[in-house]
Design a protein around this motif. Sequence first.
Motif, PDB file in Angstrom:
ATOM      1  N   VAL A 134     -10.937  -1.563  -5.576  1.00 40.68           N
ATOM      2  CA  VAL A 134     -12.200  -1.261  -4.904  1.00 40.68           C
ATOM      3  C   VAL A 134     -11.973  -0.358  -3.689  1.00 40.68           C
ATOM      4  O   VAL A 134     -12.920   0.003  -3.001  1.00 40.68           O
ATOM      5  CB  VAL A 134     -12.907  -2.558  -4.458  1.00 40.68           C
ATOM      6  N   GLY A 135     -10.725  -0.004  -3.427  1.00 40.68           N
ATOM      7  CA  GLY A 135     -10.432   0.811  -2.258  1.00 40.68           C
ATOM      8  C   GLY A 135      -9.421   1.898  -2.561  1.00 40.68           C
ATOM      9  O   GLY A 135      -9.527   2.602  -3.559  1.00 40.68           O
ATOM     10  N   THR A 136      -8.410   2.025  -1.685  1.00 41.99           N
ATOM     11  CA  THR A 136      -7.388   3.053  -1.816  1.00 41.99           C
ATOM     12  C   THR A 136      -6.396   2.681  -2.911  1.00 41.99           C
ATOM     13  O   THR A 136      -5.693   1.676  -2.806  1.00 41.99           O
ATOM     14  CB  THR A 136      -6.630   3.239  -0.485  1.00 41.99           C
ATOM     15  N   VAL A 137      -6.342   3.485  -3.959  1.00 40.61           N
ATOM     16  CA  VAL A 137      -5.490   3.197  -5.114  1.00 40.61           C
ATOM     17  C   VAL A 137      -4.018   3.384  -4.748  1.00 40.61           C
ATOM     18  O   VAL A 137      -3.664   4.289  -3.980  1.00 40.61           O
ATOM     19  CB  VAL A 137      -5.871   4.118  -6.289  1.00 40.61           C
ATOM     20  N   LEU A 138      -3.156   2.541  -5.289  1.00 40.93           N
ATOM     21  CA  LEU A 138      -1.720   2.713  -5.087  1.00 40.93           C
ATOM     22  C   LEU A 138      -1.249   4.019  -5.700  1.00 40.93           C
ATOM     23  O   LEU A 138      -1.726   4.435  -6.750  1.00 40.93           O
ATOM     24  CB  LEU A 138      -0.950   1.560  -5.749  1.00 40.93           C
ATOM     25  N   THR A 139      -0.290   4.653  -5.033  1.00 40.22           N
ATOM     26  CA  THR A 139       0.338   5.818  -5.647  1.00 40.22           C
ATOM     27  C   THR A 139       1.227   5.330  -6.787  1.00 40.22           C
ATOM     28  O   THR A 139       1.528   4.140  -6.908  1.00 40.22           O
ATOM     29  CB  THR A 139       1.196   6.576  -4.624  1.00 40.22           C
ATOM     30  N   GLU A 140       1.668   6.253  -7.635  1.00 40.76           N
ATOM     31  CA  GLU A 140       2.540   5.886  -8.750  1.00 40.76           C
ATOM     32  C   GLU A 140       3.836   5.255  -8.249  1.00 40.76           C
ATOM     33  O   GLU A 140       4.315   4.258  -8.810  1.00 40.76           O
ATOM     34  CB  GLU A 140       2.853   7.118  -9.602  1.00 40.76           C
ATOM     35  N   ASP A 141       4.399   5.818  -7.188  1.00 37.84           N
ATOM     36  CA  ASP A 141       5.644   5.276  -6.647  1.00 37.84           C
ATOM     37  C   ASP A 141       5.431   3.891  -6.045  1.00 37.84           C
ATOM     38  O   ASP A 141       6.250   2.983  -6.232  1.00 37.84           O
ATOM     39  CB  ASP A 141       6.217   6.214  -5.574  1.00 37.84           C
ATOM     40  N   GLU A 142       4.317   3.704  -5.302  1.00 39.98           N
ATOM     41  CA  GLU A 142       4.018   2.391  -4.742  1.00 39.98           C
ATOM     42  C   GLU A 142       3.851   1.362  -5.857  1.00 39.98           C
ATOM     43  O   GLU A 142       4.331   0.227  -5.756  1.00 39.98           O
ATOM     44  CB  GLU A 142       2.733   2.449  -3.911  1.00 39.98           C
ATOM     45  N   SER A 143       3.164   1.742  -6.912  1.00 41.98           N
ATOM     46  CA  SER A 143       2.926   0.830  -8.026  1.00 41.98           C
ATOM     47  C   SER A 143       4.237   0.383  -8.674  1.00 41.98           C
ATOM     48  O   SER A 143       4.416  -0.786  -9.019  1.00 41.98           O
ATOM     49  CB  SER A 143       2.020   1.496  -9.067  1.00 41.98           C
ATOM     50  N   LYS A 144       5.179   1.301  -8.831  1.00 40.41           N
ATOM     51  CA  LYS A 144       6.460   0.979  -9.471  1.00 40.41           C
ATOM     52  C   LYS A 144       7.266  -0.019  -8.655  1.00 40.41           C
ATOM     53  O   LYS A 144       7.766  -1.019  -9.186  1.00 40.41           O
ATOM     54  CB  LYS A 144       7.271   2.260  -9.705  1.00 40.41           C
ATOM     55  N   VAL A 145       7.387   0.248  -7.349  1.00 41.54           N
ATOM     56  CA  VAL A 145       8.220  -0.638  -6.537  1.00 41.54           C
ATOM     57  C   VAL A 145       7.529  -1.978  -6.303  1.00 41.54           C
ATOM     58  O   VAL A 145       8.190  -3.020  -6.212  1.00 41.54           O
ATOM     59  CB  VAL A 145       8.631   0.014  -5.195  1.00 41.54           C
ATOM     60  N   LEU A 146       6.183  -1.988  -6.223  1.00 38.93           N
ATOM     61  CA  LEU A 146       5.472  -3.254  -6.069  1.00 38.93           C
ATOM     62  C   LEU A 146       5.586  -4.088  -7.340  1.00 38.93           C
ATOM     63  O   LEU A 146       5.814  -5.303  -7.280  1.00 38.93           O
ATOM     64  CB  LEU A 146       4.004  -3.006  -5.737  1.00 38.93           C
ATOM     65  N   THR A 147       5.464  -3.457  -8.503  1.00 40.70           N
ATOM     66  CA  THR A 147       5.592  -4.174  -9.770  1.00 40.70           C
ATOM     67  C   THR A 147       6.971  -4.804  -9.898  1.00 40.70           C
ATOM     68  O   THR A 147       7.123  -5.965 -10.298  1.00 40.70           O
ATOM     69  CB  THR A 147       5.342  -3.226 -10.948  1.00 40.70           C
ATOM     70  N   ASP A 148       8.000  -4.046  -9.572  1.00 42.39           N
ATOM     71  CA  ASP A 148       9.383  -4.540  -9.600  1.00 42.39           C
ATOM     72  C   ASP A 148       9.523  -5.767  -8.717  1.00 42.39           C
ATOM     73  O   ASP A 148      10.083  -6.797  -9.115  1.00 42.39           O
ATOM     74  CB  ASP A 148      10.298  -3.403  -9.123  1.00 42.39           C
ATOM     75  N   TYR A 149       8.981  -5.691  -7.520  1.00 39.52           N
ATOM     76  CA  TYR A 149       9.057  -6.781  -6.541  1.00 39.52           C
ATOM     77  C   TYR A 149       8.281  -8.005  -7.020  1.00 39.52           C
ATOM     78  O   TYR A 149       8.791  -9.128  -6.993  1.00 39.52           O
ATOM     79  CB  TYR A 149       8.497  -6.271  -5.208  1.00 39.52           C
ATOM     80  N   VAL A 150       7.055  -7.783  -7.488  1.00 39.39           N
ATOM     81  CA  VAL A 150       6.216  -8.893  -7.926  1.00 39.39           C
ATOM     82  C   VAL A 150       6.854  -9.619  -9.108  1.00 39.39           C
ATOM     83  O   VAL A 150       6.865 -10.857  -9.163  1.00 39.39           O
ATOM     84  CB  VAL A 150       4.800  -8.399  -8.288  1.00 39.39           C
ATOM     85  N   TYR A 151       7.406  -8.866 -10.057  1.00 41.90           N
ATOM     86  CA  TYR A 151       8.020  -9.510 -11.215  1.00 41.90           C
ATOM     87  C   TYR A 151       9.126 -10.475 -10.780  1.00 41.90           C
ATOM     88  O   TYR A 151       9.172 -11.628 -11.221  1.00 41.90           O
ATOM     89  CB  TYR A 151       8.599  -8.485 -12.198  1.00 41.90           C
ATOM     90  N   HIS A 152      10.026 -10.011  -9.935  1.00 45.26           N
ATOM     91  CA  HIS A 152      11.160 -10.860  -9.541  1.00 45.26           C
ATOM     92  C   HIS A 152      10.711 -12.077  -8.736  1.00 45.26           C
ATOM     93  O   HIS A 152      11.303 -13.156  -8.865  1.00 45.26           O
ATOM     94  CB  HIS A 152      12.189 -10.044  -8.768  1.00 45.26           C
ATOM     95  N   THR A 153       9.658 -11.934  -7.905  1.00 45.19           N
ATOM     96  CA  THR A 153       9.193 -13.096  -7.138  1.00 45.19           C
ATOM     97  C   THR A 153       8.485 -14.109  -8.032  1.00 45.19           C
ATOM     98  O   THR A 153       8.543 -15.316  -7.783  1.00 45.19           O
ATOM     99  CB  THR A 153       8.244 -12.673  -6.003  1.00 45.19           C
ATOM    100  N   LEU A 154       7.825 -13.632  -9.099  1.00 48.17           N
ATOM    101  CA  LEU A 154       7.106 -14.547  -9.992  1.00 48.17           C
ATOM    102  C   LEU A 154       8.023 -15.217 -11.010  1.00 48.17           C
ATOM    103  O   LEU A 154       7.812 -16.371 -11.397  1.00 48.17           O
ATOM    104  CB  LEU A 154       5.997 -13.809 -10.736  1.00 48.17           C
TER     105      LEU A 154
END
Length: 413
Positions: free
Chosen positions: A284-304
Amino acid sequence: MNLIRHRCSTSTSKIAEEISWNGMGSSAAAATSTAETSTTAKSKSLWPSVLRWIPTSTDRIIAAEKRLLSIVKTPYVQEQVNIGSGPPGSKVRWFRSKSDEPRFINTVTFDSKEDSPTLVMVHGYAASQGFFFRNFDALASRFRIIAIDQLGWGGSSRPDFTCKSTEETEAWFIDSFEEWRKAKNLSNFILLGHSFGGYVAAKYAIKHPEHVKHLILVGPAGFSSESDAKSEQLTRFRATWKGAILNHLWESNFTPQKIVRGLGPWGPDLVRRYTSARFGSYSVGTVLTEDESKVLTDYVYHTLASKASGELCLKYIFSFGAFARMPLVHSASEWKVPTTFIYGVQDWMNYQGAQEARKHMKVPCEIIRVPQGGHFVFIDNPQGFHSAMFYACRRFLSPDPDNESLPEGLTSA
């Protein structure tokens, strides 16, 4: 304490290149030691990349955290803070754990100007401190920022979770946070909590108000109960076969993280789809950049995907439908700390609960709504969130706080 100092000089694009979600294994491989790589290379080559299980561990979580925080320009120190094996004088170890080994809280502290007020940031359910990656630079310009992973989450210790009641579960988070505070020798700080972290922060401030000078609750959970009007719809839904199944899963402590783990090699793709949708196409706001999305996905996967621990609090704190078993609105009259609520305008958490709580509070309380923001308002609209934060803390930041006006675009509820 093990302190590691980081200066974020590596470009985000270069870091993102190290994470290939097409193969669903590069991020884990990047964190694997040379010895591990050499002994497993042959076995990995026998399987298509899509069928490779992606291992995770605390070390891999910290490595993924470092990649995510490479986006942040402000230098920081990462440390594991020893909180012991349980509350002093208690026979219960975090909690009912069979082990007496010490536990640790993963902590990041950002460089700040001298005499800046201290802001402690607590994440929500199924999250970790790295979720604030879009906010650290702006907030560190005005505050001394300390962000933690709660016990049982992120890069912190993950003891066996064997709590048997709401009271024990609340104590797991409140007492471990207090032991962390003692270890860090902190007092007179601003405490921010998001979602479930808001619930914990509020409960902590009720028990230890002498250490908190201002409480900021961002889209906090725990203000609605089954006596609310909308619970009638839930009661009718529970009477259906679908509702009965979902309610049974909830009471059986079936968590979203179990799905990620159960999918094995397909887990990372599920997480990627979620982050791409929630912070991309459905943002609903500022979309993640492609690079932000990649590193956030990597981080979220390992924490979950790491060991289940703090996540198992869910059924003890909330009943099916996210209704608090011990709603915060019932203890609003006990609050001794001035409080600011911040909600995204599109947040699914109901800000009317905060309005009801305010009626019973005996301390200053304000409610700020940020446009173009949902439940993760600090990711959706970081600029609006930062404006709300600076306004909420104007007593500590402005030489003339009484003449500060609500920033343009924000609304007061």
